[in-house]
Every structure is written in C-alpha cells, then in structure tokens.
Design a protein around this motif. Structure first.
Motif, PDB file in Angstrom:
ATOM      1  N   SER A  40       0.853  -1.186   0.000  1.00 36.34           N
ATOM      2  CA  SER A  40       0.000   0.000   0.000  1.00 36.34           C
ATOM      3  C   SER A  40       0.889   1.237   0.000  1.00 36.34           C
ATOM      4  N   ASP A  41       0.376   2.288  -0.628  1.00 39.14           N
ATOM      5  CA  ASP A  41       1.139   3.525  -0.691  1.00 39.14           C
ATOM      6  C   ASP A  41       0.887   4.360   0.563  1.00 39.14           C
ATOM      7  N   SER A  42       1.456   5.558   0.614  1.00 39.52           N
ATOM      8  CA  SER A  42       1.343   6.407   1.806  1.00 39.52           C
ATOM      9  C   SER A  42      -0.082   6.881   2.067  1.00 39.52           C
ATOM     10  N   ASP A  43      -0.956   6.824   1.049  1.00 38.06           N
ATOM     11  CA  ASP A  43      -2.360   7.199   1.220  1.00 38.06           C
ATOM     12  C   ASP A  43      -3.248   6.012   1.580  1.00 38.06           C
ATOM     13  N   GLY A  44      -2.661   4.821   1.686  1.00 34.55           N
ATOM     14  CA  GLY A  44      -3.434   3.637   2.028  1.00 34.55           C
ATOM     15  C   GLY A  44      -4.034   2.918   0.845  1.00 34.55           C
ATOM     16  N   ASN A  45      -3.702   3.335  -0.379  1.00 34.07           N
ATOM     17  CA  ASN A  45      -4.202   2.672  -1.579  1.00 34.07           C
ATOM     18  C   ASN A  45      -3.419   1.394  -1.829  1.00 34.07           C
ATOM     19  N   ALA A  46      -4.123   0.349  -2.204  1.00 35.38           N
ATOM     20  CA  ALA A  46      -3.468  -0.933  -2.488  1.00 35.38           C
ATOM     21  C   ALA A  46      -2.680  -0.842  -3.782  1.00 35.38           C
ATOM     22  N   GLU A  47      -1.541  -1.524  -3.818  1.00 31.79           N
ATOM     23  CA  GLU A  47      -0.747  -1.587  -5.038  1.00 31.79           C
ATOM     24  C   GLU A  47      -0.141  -2.968  -5.173  1.00 31.79           C
ATOM     25  N   LEU A  48      -0.006  -3.390  -6.392  1.00 33.17           N
ATOM     26  CA  LEU A  48       0.618  -4.671  -6.694  1.00 33.17           C
ATOM     27  C   LEU A  48       2.050  -4.396  -7.100  1.00 33.17           C
ATOM     28  N   ILE A  49       2.997  -5.027  -6.432  1.00 33.40           N
ATOM     29  CA  ILE A  49       4.412  -4.790  -6.681  1.00 33.40           C
ATOM     30  C   ILE A  49       5.022  -6.057  -7.274  1.00 33.40           C
ATOM     31  N   ILE A  50       5.650  -5.897  -8.444  1.00 29.87           N
ATOM     32  CA  ILE A  50       6.324  -7.012  -9.109  1.00 29.87           C
ATOM     33  C   ILE A  50       7.781  -6.619  -9.289  1.00 29.87           C
ATOM     34  N   ARG A  51       8.660  -7.303  -8.595  1.00 31.66           N
ATOM     35  CA  ARG A  51      10.096  -7.031  -8.718  1.00 31.66           C
ATOM     36  C   ARG A  51      10.655  -7.842  -9.874  1.00 31.66           C
ATOM     37  N   SER A  52      11.523  -7.233 -10.639  1.00 38.00           N
ATOM     38  CA  SER A  52      12.161  -7.903 -11.779  1.00 38.00           C
ATOM     39  C   SER A  52      11.108  -8.583 -12.658  1.00 38.00           C
ATOM     40  N   ALA A  53      10.201  -7.776 -13.193  1.00 40.36           N
ATOM     41  CA  ALA A  53       9.109  -8.301 -14.015  1.00 40.36           C
ATOM     42  C   ALA A  53       9.640  -9.119 -15.184  1.00 40.36           C
ATOM     43  N   ARG A  54       8.926 -10.177 -15.486  1.00 44.09           N
ATOM     44  CA  ARG A  54       9.266 -11.088 -16.581  1.00 44.09           C
ATOM     45  C   ARG A  54       8.117 -11.094 -17.589  1.00 44.09           C
ATOM     46  N   THR A  55       8.411 -11.543 -18.794  1.00 43.44           N
ATOM     47  CA  THR A  55       7.339 -11.610 -19.789  1.00 43.44           C
ATOM     48  C   THR A  55       6.220 -12.531 -19.318  1.00 43.44           C
ATOM     49  N   SER A  56       6.540 -13.535 -18.513  1.00 41.15           N
ATOM     50  CA  SER A  56       5.508 -14.450 -18.001  1.00 41.15           C
ATOM     51  C   SER A  56       4.581 -13.774 -16.989  1.00 41.15           C
ATOM     52  N   ASP A  57       4.946 -12.574 -16.518  1.00 39.50           N
ATOM     53  CA  ASP A  57       4.076 -11.813 -15.618  1.00 39.50           C
ATOM     54  C   ASP A  57       2.968 -11.094 -16.383  1.00 39.50           C
ATOM     55  N   SER A  58       3.041 -11.051 -17.700  1.00 37.66           N
ATOM     56  CA  SER A  58       2.000 -10.413 -18.506  1.00 37.66           C
ATOM     57  C   SER A  58       0.668 -11.123 -18.271  1.00 37.66           C
ATOM     58  N   GLY A  59      -0.412 -10.347 -18.233  1.00 41.21           N
ATOM     59  CA  GLY A  59      -1.732 -10.948 -18.068  1.00 41.21           C
ATOM     60  C   GLY A  59      -2.725  -9.958 -17.497  1.00 41.21           C
ATOM     61  N   LEU A  60      -3.932 -10.428 -17.256  1.00 38.51           N
ATOM     62  CA  LEU A  60      -4.999  -9.614 -16.689  1.00 38.51           C
ATOM     63  C   LEU A  60      -4.982  -9.765 -15.180  1.00 38.51           C
ATOM     64  N   TYR A  61      -4.705  -8.679 -14.480  1.00 42.57           N
ATOM     65  CA  TYR A  61      -4.670  -8.670 -13.025  1.00 42.57           C
ATOM     66  C   TYR A  61      -5.941  -8.025 -12.493  1.00 42.57           C
ATOM     67  N   CYS A  62      -6.508  -8.624 -11.466  1.00 38.34           N
ATOM     68  CA  CYS A  62      -7.709  -8.088 -10.820  1.00 38.34           C
ATOM     69  C   CYS A  62      -7.463  -8.020  -9.317  1.00 38.34           C
ATOM     70  N   VAL A  63      -7.834  -6.901  -8.710  1.00 32.82           N
ATOM     71  CA  VAL A  63      -7.832  -6.767  -7.260  1.00 32.82           C
ATOM     72  C   VAL A  63      -9.294  -6.719  -6.840  1.00 32.82           C
ATOM     73  N   ILE A  64      -9.656  -7.563  -5.903  1.00 34.81           N
ATOM     74  CA  ILE A  64     -11.047  -7.690  -5.470  1.00 34.81           C
ATOM     75  C   ILE A  64     -11.113  -7.384  -3.977  1.00 34.81           C
ATOM     76  N   ALA A  65     -12.025  -6.492  -3.602  1.00 35.48           N
ATOM     77  CA  ALA A  65     -12.254  -6.154  -2.196  1.00 35.48           C
ATOM     78  C   ALA A  65     -13.707  -6.459  -1.875  1.00 35.48           C
ATOM     79  N   GLN A  66     -13.925  -7.092  -0.725  1.00 32.11           N
ATOM     80  CA  GLN A  66     -15.302  -7.397  -0.330  1.00 32.11           C
ATOM     81  C   GLN A  66     -15.456  -7.330   1.174  1.00 32.11           C
ATOM     82  N   ASN A  67     -16.666  -6.983   1.586  1.00 31.79           N
ATOM     83  CA  ASN A  67     -17.063  -7.023   2.994  1.00 31.79           C
ATOM     84  C   ASN A  67     -18.559  -7.285   3.042  1.00 31.79           C
TER      85      ASN A  67
END
Length: 71
Positions: free
Chosen positions: A23-50
């Motif tokens: 999460s960043d300094s404002d509390g927003n969620a973020e996805l962090i990928i170190r040393s991204a690879r071509t195999s990391d390509s794709g559709l990413y979804c973040v889902i929040a529920q309560n």
C-alpha cells in the motif's frame, strides 16, 4: 472486515518475495512485481469485499522482453 485478494488471468495469486500486495502512503493498495518477466504479462484483478458488497478493479499488464546475448 474487508477482504482483499488478487487474481492473474482468473487464478488466485499469493504473495511471494517477488510479487506482493502493498500500500502507498495514502493507504491505496498496489501490486508490486520485482524484476518483471514476460511471463508476468496478463490480466490482473484486485477484489475487495465485505458485508456491504464487493468491488473489483482490473488492468492488463504487458511485459516486453529483450533477448540478452551472452558472450
């Protein structure tokens, strides 16, 4: 309580040392990928529920690779 999880190409993704949810300094969620690879390509979804409902945010990530020639 809020549950947050993420998916890549419809499959659940768990944290690792290379790919994780932060999460960043404002509390927003973020996805962090170190040393991204071509195999990391794709559709990413973040889902929040309560108890009030569920929401989803999606983005397509394209990682372009460059072939490295070793001598």
């Amino acid at each position: 309580m809020i549950e947050i999880f993420r998916q890549k190409d419809g499959m659940n993704v768990t944290d690792s040392r290379r790919v994780y949810m932060g999460s960043d300094s404002d509390g927003n969620a973020e996805l962090i990928i170190r040393s991204a690879r071509t195999s990391d390509s794709g559709l990413y979804c973040v889902i929040a529920q309560n108890s009030a409902g569920r929401t989803k945010c999606s983005a397509y990530l394209r990682v372009k690779g460059q072939k490295i020639h070793k001598k």
